[in-house]
Design a protein around this motif. Structure first.
Motif, PDB file in Angstrom:
ATOM      1  N   PHE A 236       0.805  -1.228   0.000  1.00  0.00           N
ATOM      2  CA  PHE A 236       0.000   0.000   0.000  1.00  0.00           C
ATOM      3  C   PHE A 236       0.834   1.272   0.000  1.00  0.00           C
ATOM      4  N   SER A 237       1.986   1.257   0.706  1.00  0.00           N
ATOM      5  CA  SER A 237       2.802   2.464   0.818  1.00  0.00           C
ATOM      6  C   SER A 237       3.940   2.380  -0.186  1.00  0.00           C
ATOM      7  N   TRP A 238       3.830   3.140  -1.258  1.00  0.00           N
ATOM      8  CA  TRP A 238       4.782   3.021  -2.365  1.00  0.00           C
ATOM      9  C   TRP A 238       4.877   4.361  -3.078  1.00  0.00           C
ATOM     10  N   ASN A 239       6.076   4.738  -3.484  1.00  0.00           N
ATOM     11  CA  ASN A 239       6.227   5.982  -4.232  1.00  0.00           C
ATOM     12  C   ASN A 239       7.292   5.795  -5.308  1.00  0.00           C
ATOM     13  N   TYR A 240       7.290   6.675  -6.298  1.00  0.00           N
ATOM     14  CA  TYR A 240       8.178   6.512  -7.446  1.00  0.00           C
ATOM     15  C   TYR A 240       9.624   6.855  -7.125  1.00  0.00           C
ATOM     16  N   GLU A 241       9.851   7.663  -6.089  1.00  0.00           N
ATOM     17  CA  GLU A 241      11.224   8.093  -5.804  1.00  0.00           C
ATOM     18  C   GLU A 241      12.010   7.032  -5.042  1.00  0.00           C
ATOM     19  N   ARG A 242      11.419   6.490  -3.950  1.00  0.00           N
ATOM     20  CA  ARG A 242      12.143   5.514  -3.130  1.00  0.00           C
ATOM     21  C   ARG A 242      11.370   4.207  -2.972  1.00  0.00           C
ATOM     22  N   GLN A 243      10.367   4.037  -3.824  1.00  0.00           N
ATOM     23  CA  GLN A 243       9.628   2.780  -3.908  1.00  0.00           C
ATOM     24  C   GLN A 243       9.005   2.392  -2.561  1.00  0.00           C
ATOM     25  N   ALA A 244       9.461   1.312  -1.939  1.00  0.00           N
ATOM     26  CA  ALA A 244       8.820   0.802  -0.713  1.00  0.00           C
ATOM     27  C   ALA A 244       9.583   1.171   0.555  1.00  0.00           C
ATOM     28  N   SER A 245      10.376   2.237   0.511  1.00  0.00           N
ATOM     29  CA  SER A 245      11.205   2.592   1.674  1.00  0.00           C
ATOM     30  C   SER A 245      10.367   2.959   2.897  1.00  0.00           C
ATOM     31  N   LEU A 246       9.264   3.676   2.700  1.00  0.00           N
ATOM     32  CA  LEU A 246       8.420   4.073   3.828  1.00  0.00           C
ATOM     33  C   LEU A 246       7.819   2.848   4.526  1.00  0.00           C
ATOM     34  N   ALA A 247       7.341   1.899   3.733  1.00  0.00           N
ATOM     35  CA  ALA A 247       6.752   0.688   4.306  1.00  0.00           C
ATOM     36  C   ALA A 247       7.814  -0.141   5.018  1.00  0.00           C
ATOM     37  N   TYR A 248       9.010  -0.192   4.460  1.00  0.00           N
ATOM     38  CA  TYR A 248      10.102  -0.951   5.079  1.00  0.00           C
ATOM     39  C   TYR A 248      10.447  -0.338   6.438  1.00  0.00           C
TER      40      TYR A 248
ATOM     41  N   ASP B 111      20.522   7.776  18.093  1.00  0.00           N
ATOM     42  CA  ASP B 111      20.719   6.448  17.496  1.00  0.00           C
ATOM     43  C   ASP B 111      19.474   5.989  16.748  1.00  0.00           C
ATOM     44  N   LEU B 112      18.302   6.243  17.347  1.00  0.00           N
ATOM     45  CA  LEU B 112      17.039   5.859  16.703  1.00  0.00           C
ATOM     46  C   LEU B 112      16.827   6.645  15.424  1.00  0.00           C
ATOM     47  N   SER B 113      17.136   7.930  15.470  1.00  0.00           N
ATOM     48  CA  SER B 113      16.976   8.774  14.281  1.00  0.00           C
ATOM     49  C   SER B 113      17.874   8.293  13.143  1.00  0.00           C
ATOM     50  N   ALA B 114      19.123   7.939  13.474  1.00  0.00           N
ATOM     51  CA  ALA B 114      20.053   7.448  12.447  1.00  0.00           C
ATOM     52  C   ALA B 114      19.564   6.139  11.837  1.00  0.00           C
ATOM     53  N   ALA B 115      19.005   5.260  12.681  1.00  0.00           N
ATOM     54  CA  ALA B 115      18.499   3.975  12.180  1.00  0.00           C
ATOM     55  C   ALA B 115      17.295   4.182  11.265  1.00  0.00           C
ATOM     56  N   LEU B 116      16.397   5.099  11.629  1.00  0.00           N
ATOM     57  CA  LEU B 116      15.223   5.366  10.795  1.00  0.00           C
ATOM     58  C   LEU B 116      15.640   5.943   9.443  1.00  0.00           C
ATOM     59  N   LYS B 117      16.578   6.867   9.458  1.00  0.00           N
ATOM     60  CA  LYS B 117      17.058   7.456   8.202  1.00  0.00           C
ATOM     61  C   LYS B 117      17.731   6.394   7.335  1.00  0.00           C
ATOM     62  N   ARG B 118      18.417   5.459   7.992  1.00  0.00           N
ATOM     63  CA  ARG B 118      19.115   4.407   7.266  1.00  0.00           C
ATOM     64  C   ARG B 118      18.146   3.582   6.424  1.00  0.00           C
ATOM     65  N   HIS B 119      16.972   3.315   6.963  1.00  0.00           N
ATOM     66  CA  HIS B 119      16.015   2.464   6.258  1.00  0.00           C
ATOM     67  C   HIS B 119      15.085   3.240   5.325  1.00  0.00           C
ATOM     68  N   LEU B 120      15.240   4.561   5.284  1.00  0.00           N
ATOM     69  CA  LEU B 120      14.452   5.362   4.351  1.00  0.00           C
ATOM     70  C   LEU B 120      15.113   5.460   2.984  1.00  0.00           C
ATOM     71  N   GLU B 121      16.258   4.784   2.823  1.00  0.00           N
ATOM     72  CA  GLU B 121      16.902   4.746   1.511  1.00  0.00           C
ATOM     73  C   GLU B 121      16.073   3.918   0.532  1.00  0.00           C
ATOM     74  N   PHE B 122      16.354   4.087  -0.757  1.00  0.00           N
ATOM     75  CA  PHE B 122      15.608   3.383  -1.815  1.00  0.00           C
ATOM     76  C   PHE B 122      15.563   1.875  -1.537  1.00  0.00           C
ATOM     77  N   PHE B 123      14.367   1.310  -1.676  1.00  0.00           N
ATOM     78  CA  PHE B 123      14.208  -0.134  -1.508  1.00  0.00           C
ATOM     79  C   PHE B 123      13.031  -0.609  -2.338  1.00  0.00           C
ATOM     80  N   ASN B 124      13.212  -1.742  -3.017  1.00  0.00           N
ATOM     81  CA  ASN B 124      12.107  -2.326  -3.775  1.00  0.00           C
ATOM     82  C   ASN B 124      12.392  -3.790  -4.060  1.00  0.00           C
ATOM     83  N   THR B 125      11.464  -4.649  -3.746  1.00  0.00           N
ATOM     84  CA  THR B 125      11.551  -6.062  -4.091  1.00  0.00           C
ATOM     85  C   THR B 125      10.147  -6.640  -4.090  1.00  0.00           C
ATOM     86  N   THR B 126      10.007  -7.898  -4.459  1.00  0.00           N
ATOM     87  CA  THR B 126       8.686  -8.532  -4.436  1.00  0.00           C
ATOM     88  C   THR B 126       8.154  -8.537  -3.003  1.00  0.00           C
ATOM     89  N   PRO B 127       6.999  -7.923  -2.737  1.00  0.00           N
ATOM     90  CA  PRO B 127       6.522  -7.776  -1.354  1.00  0.00           C
ATOM     91  C   PRO B 127       6.250  -9.091  -0.638  1.00  0.00           C
TER      92      PRO B 127
END
Length: 287
Positions: A41-53, A70-86
């Motif tokens: 459900f959460s998907w965008n053209y710029e970073r694909q499924a990063s928000l859902a991840y 530390d929490l902020s750095a970890a959250l930013k880390r997983h906001l990078e581009f990501f996309n695979t078969t859900p």
């Protein structure tokens, strides 16, 4: 937890001992599993499924990192581009959870390897997942459901949903545990003997090969122009294919890759593709 120590003058001082990292429980992994459904459900053209991840990882990250920085750095880390078969994303989520746990407890752990592993796995797993779920299981489920629905049988749509979703949900659940166990055991050994770099490098090469194959198969670009007239006319597309099959899709991919390297926004590139395609088809340059 604190311990009493004495300095050279015999004065007792308090020294903080390292905090024990919270254990990731079965309940935490179950929450990771349930939150993984947001990939649909959460998907965008710029970073694909990063928000859902990132959303799926939030409960585990909050449990591992008590400091806001530390929490902020970890959250930013997983906001990078990501996309695979859900349907099989939970395997990578489980590995990320294990690596985040190791990062929280080991000061020498390279946190950048978390995203490296994610990026190297999403390509190969997408190739496998798309082939199995979209290219095989969905067709089987559609065939069964359609054959019954055409006969007016109510079981048609029901069986379609069951045949497709029961295996996918079961596999999604199992891969959550498999990914986490693989991360805590297998990846730790690889890091200790120095082969983590070789693994991520090899996985990255495999991922690029899969992405290259998908690009050649999914990008359709043909030139209908002909040189000459009558039966002796030579199609421009035949000349290009003689030079190298898939030359135009490769060129299109190269241009888009170059634009991304120049930090052109994905939305701008998509609009440009639409405009060039429409004008090219209207002018008869593209078929």
């Amino acid at each position: 937890m604190t311990t009493k120590i004495s300095n050279d003058n015999g004065i007792k001082q308090e020294e903080k001992s390292p905090e024990k990292s919270p254990e990731i429980s079965k309940k935490d992994l179950n929450r990771l599993f349930w939150r993984s459904f947001q990939m649909e459900f959460s998907w965008n053209y710029e970073r694909q499924a990063s928000l859902a991840y990132t959303y799926a990882m939030i409960p585990i990250l909050k449990k591992l990192y008590k400091k806001k920085g530390d929490l902020s750095a970890a959250l930013k880390r997983h906001l990078e581009f990501f996309n695979t078969t859900p349907h099989i994303v939970t395997m990578i989520l489980g590995i990320s959870a294990a690596m985040e746990k190791q990062n929280a407890t080991d000061s020498k752990f390279d946190s950048s390897s978390i995203n490296t592993v994610k990026a190297s796995l999403m390509g190969p797993l997408a190739g496998i997942g798309d082939s199995f779920f979209w290219g095989t299981l969905r067709l089987i489920a559609t065939g069964i459901g359609t054959s019954l629905a055409l006969k007016g049988n109510i079981l048609g749509p029901i069986l379609f949903l069951l045949v497709f979703n029961v295996p996918h949900i079961a596999l999604r659940y199992i891969l959550t545990k498999v990914g986490y166990k693989m991360g805590t055991g297998f990846l730790k050994k690889l890091q200790e003997n120095g082969t983590m770099g070789n693994l991520t490098f090899g996985a990255a090469i495999l991922g690029l090969m899969v992405i290259g194959g998908m690009s050649a198969d999914m990008i359709s670009l043909d030139v209908p122009l002909k040189i000459g007239s009558g039966e002796s006319a030579t199609a421009v597309q035949d000349i290009l294919d003689g030079i190298m099959p898939g030359l135009l899709p490769l060129a299109a991919f190269g241009v888009i890759y170059w634009l991304l390297g120049k930090e052109v926004k994905a939305t701008t590139i998509l609009i440009g593709i639409a405009v060039v395609s429409i004008l090219g088809a209207w002018a008869g340059i593209f078929s």
